[in-house]
Design a protein around this motif. Sequence first.
Motif, PDB file in Angstrom:
ATOM      1  N   ALA A 112       0.862  -1.184   0.000  1.00 16.80           N
ATOM      2  CA  ALA A 112       0.000   0.000   0.000  1.00 16.80           C
ATOM      3  C   ALA A 112       0.896   1.230   0.000  1.00 16.80           C
ATOM      4  N   HIS A 113       0.490   2.242  -0.754  1.00 14.14           N
ATOM      5  CA  HIS A 113       1.321   3.441  -0.920  1.00 14.14           C
ATOM      6  C   HIS A 113       0.424   4.665  -0.848  1.00 14.14           C
ATOM      7  N   ALA A 114       0.590   5.487   0.196  1.00 15.06           N
ATOM      8  CA  ALA A 114      -0.229   6.680   0.403  1.00 15.06           C
ATOM      9  C   ALA A 114       0.605   7.932   0.128  1.00 15.06           C
ATOM     10  N   ASN A 115       0.003   8.887  -0.583  1.00 12.78           N
ATOM     11  CA  ASN A 115       0.656  10.158  -0.909  1.00 12.78           C
ATOM     12  C   ASN A 115      -0.236  11.322  -0.508  1.00 12.78           C
ATOM     13  N   TYR A 116       0.380  12.380   0.008  1.00 14.54           N
ATOM     14  CA  TYR A 116      -0.325  13.644   0.240  1.00 14.54           C
ATOM     15  C   TYR A 116       0.345  14.692  -0.633  1.00 14.54           C
ATOM     16  N   ILE A 117      -0.412  15.261  -1.577  1.00 16.32           N
ATOM     17  CA  ILE A 117       0.130  16.142  -2.604  1.00 16.32           C
ATOM     18  C   ILE A 117      -0.335  17.570  -2.363  1.00 16.32           C
ATOM     19  N   MET A 118       0.614  18.510  -2.382  1.00 20.82           N
ATOM     20  CA  MET A 118       0.339  19.924  -2.125  1.00 20.82           C
ATOM     21  C   MET A 118       0.781  20.765  -3.322  1.00 20.82           C
ATOM     22  N   TYR A 119      -0.085  21.644  -3.786  1.00 18.73           N
ATOM     23  CA  TYR A 119       0.173  22.454  -4.974  1.00 18.73           C
ATOM     24  C   TYR A 119       0.411  23.918  -4.608  1.00 18.73           C
ATOM     25  N   GLY A 120       1.334  24.550  -5.361  1.00 20.02           N
ATOM     26  CA  GLY A 120       1.536  25.977  -5.242  1.00 20.02           C
ATOM     27  C   GLY A 120       0.639  26.738  -6.195  1.00 20.02           C
TER      28      GLY A 120
END
Length: 297
Positions: A185-193
């Motif tokens: 399992a692979h979890a990502n939290y992505i934040m954009y400028g």
Amino acid sequence: MKKLLHALAAAATIAAAPSLAKEPGTPTMMPSGGSIGVPVGANPPPGLYFIQRSEIFRSNVYSGDTELPIELDVNSSAQQLHWVPGFTLLGGSYRGMINIPLVHATQTAFGDSTSESGVGDVILSPLNISWMLQPGIFVQSGISFSLPTGKFDTAPGAVNLGSNAPAAAIDIGFSYLRDGWNLSAHANYIMYGENDDTNYKSGNEIMLNWTAMKDLGGFSIGPVGYFRKQVTDDENNGFAYGGTTSGRAEQYGIGVGLSKRFGPMELNVNYVHDYHVRNTAGGDKLLINFTTPIGKP
């Protein structure tokens, strides 16, 4: 080593395909399903590795739950270099990576087609650490940065290969690699400028990729899938798109993966269908990962 080589194709290292999630007409930092079929918790043995990750995506665009008369076809190939020098950091195995995506995208709306080809947003992942909790059980964490190197055009209906905004992602992965199983399992939290040309800031996202593959003697096969959800609202600080914002994106897909080793090389092929799509592009994906070692650290 057979299973560990797969770990190089983690989602934080994968080129995104253009879609209408987040800022209209711009790509996500990572495509949904980027690390399916991969034992993301484990770093491979020390060495330098090359991965070519290809994606064929045939999709329709959705506004809310409504399918629009807009088709998006994407063929992409991400060229990746992974460096595992063989030293430990914070008690775990260190890995660094660079990803350069090549993308060809065609959007067909109301009978008119627009295509664009070129380099997408380059991703740098300078810090990835993997820890072995027990033999065959691994956890991993890392951080990645997306650079606004892909083409961006403010013209209505443009097919953009880049987001024209920086982005960052933190991730955590888990892999159970015992008795021929790859349960990952692979979890990502992505934040954009913010996009300086439009003053638009896309909302943050979470993405979870999962794998349940079993070695049947010479090859591995099993179900794979992903879940993606936008967790904060977009912000429009200018007048682009009439001052409006896109709705939050949601998507989940399920499919099947197959992996086989050819000497020191490995091939991983996954087919996934999107069963739920909201405010983004969804359809069918064929994901092909090719991994080979090219040198020692």
